[in-house]
Design a protein around this motif. Structure first.
Motif, PDB file in Angstrom:
ATOM      1  N   SER A  26      42.430 -27.911  26.776  1.00 13.07           N
ATOM      2  CA  SER A  26      42.462 -28.798  28.185  1.00 13.07           C
ATOM      3  C   SER A  26      42.327 -30.548  28.497  1.00 13.07           C
ATOM      4  CB  SER A  26      40.595 -28.985  27.590  1.00 13.07           C
ATOM      5  OG  SER A  26      39.944 -28.964  28.604  1.00 13.07           O
ATOM      6  N   LYS A  30      37.028 -21.830  30.779  1.00  5.91           N
ATOM      7  CA  LYS A  30      35.783 -22.492  30.191  1.00  5.91           C
ATOM      8  C   LYS A  30      34.513 -21.991  31.341  1.00  5.91           C
ATOM      9  CE  LYS A  30      35.172 -25.492  26.847  1.00  5.91           C
ATOM     10  NZ  LYS A  30      34.561 -26.556  26.106  1.00  5.91           N
ATOM     11  N   TYR A  63      30.791 -21.929  27.888  1.00  7.26           N
ATOM     12  CA  TYR A  63      31.219 -20.591  27.306  1.00  7.26           C
ATOM     13  C   TYR A  63      32.697 -20.285  27.615  1.00  7.26           C
ATOM     14  CZ  TYR A  63      26.729 -18.443  25.726  1.00  7.26           C
ATOM     15  OH  TYR A  63      25.649 -18.820  24.745  1.00  7.26           O
ATOM     16  N   LEU A  64      34.290 -19.651  26.442  1.00 10.07           N
ATOM     17  CA  LEU A  64      35.320 -19.182  26.697  1.00 10.07           C
ATOM     18  C   LEU A  64      35.330 -18.090  27.595  1.00 10.07           C
ATOM     19  CD1 LEU A  64      36.376 -21.120  23.650  1.00 10.07           C
ATOM     20  CD2 LEU A  64      36.670 -21.944  26.170  1.00 10.07           C
TER      21      LEU A  64
END
Length: 437
Positions: free
Chosen positions: A281, A330, A335-336
């Protein structure tokens, strides 16, 4: 008016013998085969005395007398224990519970009369009949009946070396009765002209008593052998149970150690995955920032890392696969999820695991917490961000064609429950996504 006695004993023989003795004292007897049956009978009936056995199916003598004394309807009925149990300690125990005393199952006339005196039931006949006449009129139980009643009760209460002493005592009684009867018959022979006939009668009675003694002794030996075998089997069973308990305790400790090791490995794996995602990220954000600085489009800095749908911004881009055919994002709720080049949620080709055979019960996946996965063609599922993990071997699993298979691998895996997707919780739905560049 005759008195009523309730005889509580699971032995029909013991009841009949005691009832016959009590009938000589103008006492009517009622039979109850267990403590529960006696309590039910006393709810609607009244008796003057209760003769209570110690060892019975269901409630024993102690439990029954406690319940009788706790009820206001039966607490004033005198209770006399009717058992082969003996000893000062036992007498003290039953008296402490409220019993008047103990009537041994040998049932001698002296012990019966002593018990009736304690119960204030002997005076019913003492004013009309002399003691000698009562003693002559009373039908005493035979030695065989005494032996049978005592054996039944004693074997129920305890099996110990006292058994042989009691049998020996009953045998001595038989022998004494035989000698006494023989002497009386010899006296009659001396006074009678029919000496041969009387002699034959004596011989017949003697043979009968010998046969009775032999039969009783054989029964005693058989019962003793059976109890010894039962005690041996019981001892072997207890030893086997102790061995099994020790083995199970060792296996439980081994499994606990294995679960602890797997939990540590799972936690370490989750931490490594979380660090990798954070690193990816950060790398993507740095790339986007560098691109924005190069194009002097600072106002698009946020949008370059954004993932959108028709409803607006959904989340942010986390990483791009080396082949460039999948994006990891995400959602705004943390939540991914993965997206294909066509903008749809990617098919993860996951295995659905079950801890029950036949693919029944709750669905589990070998996945990290907080991830949205495609289950089948048109269904999404997710693992909770704060959900617990199981470290164990599943029993069955289902592929993408909904075919159920038996789990044949001996390796335990980390499982998290796979819940049907809820957009209000995950922020992800099965729609078209795109990246704004």
């Amino acid at each position: 008016m005759s008195k009523k006695a309730l005889i509580v004993d699971d032995s029909r023989t013991a009841f009949m013998v005691l009832a016959r003795v009590l009938s000589n004292y103008d006492i009517q007897s009622i039979h109850a085969k267990s403590g529960d049956e006696a309590i039910v009978y006393l709810k609607d009936n009244v008796v003057d005395v209760i003769f209570l056995d110690q060892a019975m199916p269901g409630k024993d003598g102690f439990e029954t007398i406690k319940e009788l004394k706790e009820s206001s309807k039966t607490d004033d009925i005198p209770v006399m224990m009717f058992t082969a149990r003996s000893g000062e300690k036992y007498h003290q125990e039953v008296k402490a519970l409220g019993a008047v005393g103990v009537l041994p199952k040998e049932l001698s006339s002296e012990e019966v009369e002593e018990a009736l005196l304690k119960l204030n039931l002997w005076g019913a006949i003492s004013g009309n009949v002399s003691a000698e006449q009562v003693e002559n009129d009373i039908l005493q139980p035979t030695a065989d009946e005494k032996l049978r009643v005592w054996l039944e009760s004693f074997l129920e209460n305890e099996f110990s070396p006292q058994l042989s002493n009691k049998v020996r005592k009953a045998t001595d009684d038989l022998r004494r009765d035989t000698i006494h009867y023989g002497k009386r018959m010899l006296d009659e022979i001396a006074k009678s002209d029919k000496q041969q006939q009387v002699l034959q009668e004596v011989k017949g009675q003697t043979d009968y008593l010998k046969q009775l003694f032999t039969t009783s002794f054989k029964q005693y030996r058989f019962i003793s052998t059976v109890f010894i075998v039962l005690l041996f089997v019981l001892t072997a069973g207890i030893i086997w149970l102790l061995y099994q308990t020790t083995s199970l305790a060792a296996e439980q400790w081994r499994l606990q150690q294995k679960i602890a090791e797997l939990s540590v490995e799972s936690a370490a794996g989750e931490k490594r995955l979380s660090n990798k995602i954070d690193q990816q990220s950060l790398a993507v954000e740095n790339l986007v920032a560098e691109k924005n600085n190069a194009d002097n489009e600072s106002t698009l800095e946020t949008h370059n890392s954004g993932i959108y749908s028709e409803q607006g911004i959904v989340g942010k881009l986390i990483s791009i696969e080396a082949e460039g055919n999948r994006l990891t994002a995400k959602s705004a709720y943390g939540y991914l999820f993965m997206i294909t080049p066509q903008g749809r949620v990617a098919d993860n080709n996951i295995k659905r695991y079950y801890i029950e055979p036949g693919c029944n019960g709750a669905v589990y996946a070998n996945a990290v917490p907080g991830v949205v996965l495609k289950v089948g063609q048109n269904t999404l599922g997710y693992t909770e961000l704060q959900g617990y993990a199981l470290v164990q071997k599943p029993l069955s699993w289902m592929d993408n064609t909904n075919q159920c298979h038996e789990y044949k691998n001996d390796k335990e895996i980390v499982l998290r429950q796979l819940v049907e997707n809820d957009e209000r919780i995950t922020g992800v739905t099965d729609t078209v996504y795109f990246q704004l560049n």
